[in-house]
Structures are given as C-alpha cells and as structure tokens.
Motif scaffolding. Sequence first.
Motif, PDB file in Angstrom:
ATOM      1  N   ALA A  20      39.034  49.279  39.702  1.00 53.27           N
ATOM      2  CA  ALA A  20      37.757  49.206  40.412  1.00 53.27           C
ATOM      3  C   ALA A  20      36.721  48.427  39.610  1.00 53.27           C
ATOM      4  N   VAL A  21      36.656  48.672  38.301  1.00 52.02           N
ATOM      5  CA  VAL A  21      35.694  47.949  37.466  1.00 52.02           C
ATOM      6  C   VAL A  21      35.975  46.455  37.515  1.00 52.02           C
ATOM      7  N   VAL A  22      37.228  46.067  37.342  1.00 49.84           N
ATOM      8  CA  VAL A  22      37.576  44.643  37.351  1.00 49.84           C
ATOM      9  C   VAL A  22      37.272  44.027  38.715  1.00 49.84           C
ATOM     10  N   ALA A  23      37.574  44.754  39.789  1.00 52.89           N
ATOM     11  CA  ALA A  23      37.300  44.231  41.135  1.00 52.89           C
ATOM     12  C   ALA A  23      35.805  44.024  41.345  1.00 52.89           C
ATOM     13  N   ASP A  24      34.991  44.961  40.886  1.00 48.54           N
ATOM     14  CA  ASP A  24      33.548  44.824  41.068  1.00 48.54           C
ATOM     15  C   ASP A  24      32.979  43.703  40.204  1.00 48.54           C
TER      16      ASP A  24
END
Length: 259
Positions: free
Chosen positions: A244-248
Amino acid sequence: MSSPWFSGLSADRSGGVGERPLRLFCFPHAGGGSRFYNLWRQRLAPGVVEVCAIVLPGRDGRLLEPPYNRMEPLVDDLTGALAPMLDRPFAFFGHSLGAAVAFETAHRLRTLGLPQPRCLVVSGRRAPHSPVPPPFSHLLSDDEMLAEVSSLGGLPAKSLRHTRAIEALLPSLRADYRINDTYLPTGGRPLDHPIYAYAGDRDPIAAPDDVAGWQLATTGAFRLRVFRGDHFYLRDAPPDFAAAVVADLREAAPSAVPR
C-alpha cells in the motif's frame, strides 16, 4: 552528506533527480527510534524508495541530548536539518505522534518556500483538528506510562525487564507524550499535496473514523486505508502494508517511483 537527524540517508548525489530513489522520511511514534524502520528498507521497493528515518534527540545515537517537549522548537530545528536534503523527490510518513510532526513540518516547509513532499502518509493518528482527549499520558507515573505503552503494543513485555534500557527510554517517552498531549495545529490553509491516512481496525486510540478526518487537512487527493491490527499494525512492514505504501507513493510521484 551526514546528519545526526537521519538514519539511512544515502550520500550518493550522482545522477539526475529522476535517476535517484524517492526519499521517504519516516517520523517516529512517541518514544520511537530509527530501528523501527530497519526492515522497511528491504520491503519498500529497495532501489526505488530510500527509507530515511528521522532520529530525534534522546534516543539512538543522540541519547545524551535532551529531548524536545514542545512541537514548535522541534519543527523549527528539524526543518533546518531537512532543508539541504530536499534535492530529490521526497515524501513524509509519520506514525502516531510522528504523523503530527510530519504534518507540521510540511506546513513549515511551505511557509519558508521550500520544496514540498509529494505526499504525506499519516498512520495511527486522529486528525489534527481533533485534539488528544484527557487524561494526558505525560502526567502518568513512570510505571503507568510504561504500562500504557506496553498495552498499545509499543513495548514488548520482555523489554520491561531491562532496567537500564527502560531508564534510558523514559525521558524521551515522557517528553514525546507532552508534545502529543499539548499539540494544537498551527492553523493556516490546508496542504495542497495528497494525504494518505492509514489505520488499524482495532486501534484503541485512533479508530478508522478518527483517522478519516485527515481529509480536511488537504485540498489534494485523499485516501483512507484500514488494516487488520491494533495501534502497531504496521510493525515490520507486513506485505499488504508495504504494498500500500509503495502504491500510494507511486500514485503521488509516478516518475520518481517507477514500476
């Protein structure tokens, strides 16, 4: 390039801006140190995202320095330390107290006309316009304060047996709690960049509905993500959280975080 304020900061200044990893400055929770983010360097797209932990006085290699106990001087000095490091795309991540410090630091950068983060990721923290309700943790006895931290999952029970480590932790923990308990946002217009807000579904001090209030802190994009777990649901960057962090970060800075 080195500074006592940062752990994991690369000294490599070669290549153009688009050829260097996006810097993710990670702001610690109350009493937290840089080791909390060690595993993140392996799990958040290594070579694409550079995880740089903020090291506050009173912990890690700065153990002998007096900790801050008010938000404003902390943000003043931290902003000064950050300024030379903003030579490439960057983002802020803050958990619990760290979310408030990251938010205030982003405001200070804007006031000074300095580069802004591509996004702010806030975790385990109610929105800035929702003050921490009493009773205030910084007024507890040492034993009560340690019991509270332990109940939130921030201090393993076995750590309580290490007297010297606990004695070293207490001053920075109490000072951080004072910042947390007395914090009020500085005001001003909302931020312009995206805010991504994360919450644990069983967090006793920052329920998802409280974390959702961060939407009012920006005119940019907003997303709420809810994960399974308590206040420290993000410990060791579990796979769904890391993804999720990388996607955001990729959404906020697609050219700086390529696939």
